[in-house]
Design an enzyme around this catalytic site. Structure first.
Site, PDB file in Angstrom:
ATOM      1  N   CYS A   1      -2.206   9.787   0.690  1.00 16.92           N
ATOM      2  CA  CYS A   1      -2.804   8.486   0.974  1.00 16.92           C
ATOM      3  C   CYS A   1      -2.909   8.329   2.484  1.00 16.92           C
ATOM      4  O   CYS A   1      -1.917   8.056   3.153  1.00 16.92           O
ATOM      5  CB  CYS A   1      -1.970   7.363   0.372  1.00 16.92           C
ATOM      6  SG  CYS A   1      -2.672   5.727   0.628  1.00 16.92           S
ATOM      7  N   ILE A   2      -4.088   8.554   3.014  1.00 18.47           N
ATOM      8  CA  ILE A   2      -4.322   8.393   4.442  1.00 18.47           C
ATOM      9  C   ILE A   2      -5.552   7.521   4.632  1.00 18.47           C
ATOM     10  O   ILE A   2      -6.390   7.407   3.731  1.00 18.47           O
ATOM     11  CB  ILE A   2      -4.510   9.756   5.142  1.00 18.47           C
ATOM     12  CG1 ILE A   2      -5.654  10.545   4.526  1.00 18.47           C
ATOM     13  CG2 ILE A   2      -3.228  10.561   5.101  1.00 18.47           C
ATOM     14  CD1 ILE A   2      -5.920  11.883   5.192  1.00 18.47           C
TER      15      ILE A   2
END
Length: 615
Positions: free
Chosen positions: A539-540
């Site tokens: 999750c970026i």
């Protein structure tokens, strides 16, 4: 201003740029009737277009083709024109040029709005389902190959006046796969246009010969050649092609357009931002967009096969259509004045359109004419600025306007519109799928040829470009060094409008939680990176959906946009591995160990490294 024959002047190529400059002069002092111009945001448009071109072509800018119909025929990377030419083994290059001019001319004239629901399914190609311009190009190619545009028993690969005059609505409906389940807008109008083209070809013997064939213009052009170069090619002015288009094809244009002294001017319109205190003709701004699109498209086959080098290409302007014009609206350079915007929104409601709050106007309204004039002028400003941004100004790779239109403004306008207005992005699901595959194929080729150190990626199965496997090497001078970490990327069908999801398929002990780490991706860009969950999901920020962050942790520029790429995603993840942050953690256990016992953290990570290597 005195003009011997204003009607003749307004139909010339130079008139387009000269007249639109008058509107640009009003724009520079914000004295337009319908728009305000924010030149402070022009750099945003430059940066966006440059990033699109850099993404798709760097460093091979010289390989960008000029804007034209040829690329539409070769959709999905299939070289349909080359395959067609190769099938003509006993035909000389002059006849090849004539055949391609025949095909390209009809195809361009058929290239009007197809609507959101129509697609063409290519025979013998299960994956070949195309909408809009590309679909109409491929459909017209099959009309040509099947001999529907020829009356010659000895040569089905031609277009002639006799065949076109006999075209019926049923013929073109069947050829373009039009039906109640697959409706193509304007089917009757397309048939009528081809019939009018047949009459024009018949009347234009000077240009098209006694058999009324578009390709016969080659003879007329060669007779107009001024010199012959060392390469054996004839030098011909673009103005000669323009004469063929504007004079020889004049009967095809619909009646009721702007006229001056009884002469139809074609795509030319009065505009309130033009001088209003002179003669009547001075209020008119010409565009001739379809004629210019046709001119751009015909130059390529005539140069490749017709033995011609064209001079005067700089006379052509940018095309004032909604993709190029929308680019400047969506980047904030142009904005409707409040009262004009309200009128457009009222029209949207009145017309019953679901256009996500987009103002609606008719093509001949003053606001649209002004917008088109601004588009031509702004494209002229965009070209040198993009060359400077790419660092190629003054070099042999410096882009010409036709290349900017092809690789940057037209494509960029389409992409930013789809990002901002996904419900009206104007692509059928099948078309979006094909767009995604084309983009993924391009990125795959780039990674094969120029992958940064430490990463590799590609489709698990080349029959399915939406599922990729990746390998990321552990960054040097970190406990991850020496490891090779596998992951998967799953792409949505509307990629690159939406981001992929990424998941490590090996054990990953990493602390990062809902905190922000800034890491440079290159000397030109940077991004925010976030976290890896225990199940391996990454999750970026770069993988977050486009637009504003509802939690206000990120700006829209830090989230996904179509200018991002697989390469940038993987570089972001490598940065995350190298720089953990313990202020918050998705993997609480890893966060605690990182904070309280760095040696133990390093030991666990190194053990995982050995696992990735099968040790």
């Amino acid at each position: 201003m005195k003009m011997t024959d204003p009607a003749v002047y307004l139909r010339t190529l130079p008139a387009v740029r000269e007249r639109t400059r008058l509107v640009m002069e009003k724009a520079k002092v914000n004295e337009l009737s319908n728009f305000t111009v924010d030149f402070a945001k022009f750099d945003k448009a430059v940066e966006f277009v440059a990033s699109i071109i850099e993404r798709d072509f760097a460093p091979n800018y010289s390989k960008i083709p000029p804007h034209g119909r040829w690329q539409h025929f070769d959709v999905d990377g299939v070289s349909r024109i080359r395959q067609l030419v190769d099938s003509w083994s006993m035909v000389d290059e002059a006849e090849i040029a004539k055949r391609l001019v025949d095909l390209f001319l009809v195809s361009v004239l058929l290239d009007a709005g197809a609507g959101n629901n129509w697609v063409f399914r290519e025979p013998g190609n299960a994956a070949g389902v195309y909408g809009r311009s590309e679909g109409l190009a491929v459909a017209s190619l099959y009309m040509f190959k099947n001999g529907l545009l020829s009356s010659s028993p000895s040569n089905r690969y031609q277009v002639d006046s006799t065949a076109l005059k006999a075209i019926t609505v049923d013929t073109i409906s069947n050829a373009l796969q039009h039906s109640s389940d697959n409706p193509l807008e304007g089917i009757e109008g397309r048939a009528e246009l081809l019939q009018r083209l047949g009459l024009a070809l018949e009347e234009g013997v000077k240009y098209f010969g006694p058999d009324g064939r578009p390709g016969n213009m080659l003879k007329y052009l060669l007779e107009s050649a001024t010199t012959r170069g060392a390469d054996g090619k004839n030098t011909v002015s673009v103005a000669v092609v323009w004469d063929v288009i504007m004079t020889g094809l004049n009967p095809i244009w619909p009646k009721g357009r702007t006229a001056l002294d009884g002469v139809l001017l074609g795509d030319a319109w009065p505009c309130s931002s033009m001088p209003q205190d002179g003669e009547e003709w001075e209020k008119i701004v010409p565009f001739h967009k379809l004629s210019q699109w046709l001119c751009y498209s015909l130059l390529a086959p005539l140069e490749v096969y017709g033995g011609i080098n064209f001079v005067g290409k700089e006379l052509q302007t940018g095309l004032p259509e909604y993709r190029n014009g929308g680019l400047f609206v969506d980047t904030g350079v142009l904005a409707l004045k409040p009262e004009i915007y309200k009128m457009g929104i009222a029209n949207n409601s009145e017309f019953g359109q679901d256009n996500e709050g987009v103002p609606v106007f008719l093509p001949d309204e003053d606001v649209i004419v002004e917008w088109r004039a601004l588009t031509v002028g702004l494209l002229d400003l965009l070209l040198p600025a993009v060359n400077e941004k790419l660092g190629i100004a003054g070099s042999q790779d410096e882009l010409i306007l036709a290349q900017l239109l092809e690789a940057g403004s037209w494509k960029g306008g389409r992409e930013i519109a789809a990002q901002k207005r996904p419900k009206t992005k104007g692509l059928s699901q099948n078309s979006r799928n094909n767009t995604a595959v084309r983009r993924l194929m391009t990125e795959y080729k780039q990674l094969i040829n120029e992958a940064p150190d430490g990463i590799s990626a590609g489709p698990i199965d080349e029959d399915n470009f939406f599922e990729w496997e990746c390998l990321i090497q552990g960054p040097e001078d970190t406990p991850f060094e020496g490891g090779v970490f596998p992951a998967t990327l799953t792409f949505p069908k509307d990629y690159p409008l939406s981001p992929p999801t990424m998941k490590f398929t090996c054990e990953m002990f990493h602390p990062n939680g809902n905190v922000i780490i800034r890491r440079a991706l290159s000397n030109k860009s940077s991004n925010w990176v976030y976290l890896v969950y225990k199940d391996g999901t990454v999750c970026i920020s770069i993988l977050h959906a486009p637009g504003d962050d509802p939690n206000m942790y990120e700006s829209a520029s830090e989230r996904w946009s179509p200018i991002q790429s697989v390469e940038k995603i993987l570089i972001s993840v490598m940065s995350m591995l190298a720089e953990p942050n313990d202020e918050s953690g998705a993997n609480i256990d890893a966060c605690k160990v990182w904070r309280n016992d760095r040696a133990e953290y390093n030991r666990i990570v190194k053990a995982n490294v050995r696992k990735t290597l099968g040790l």
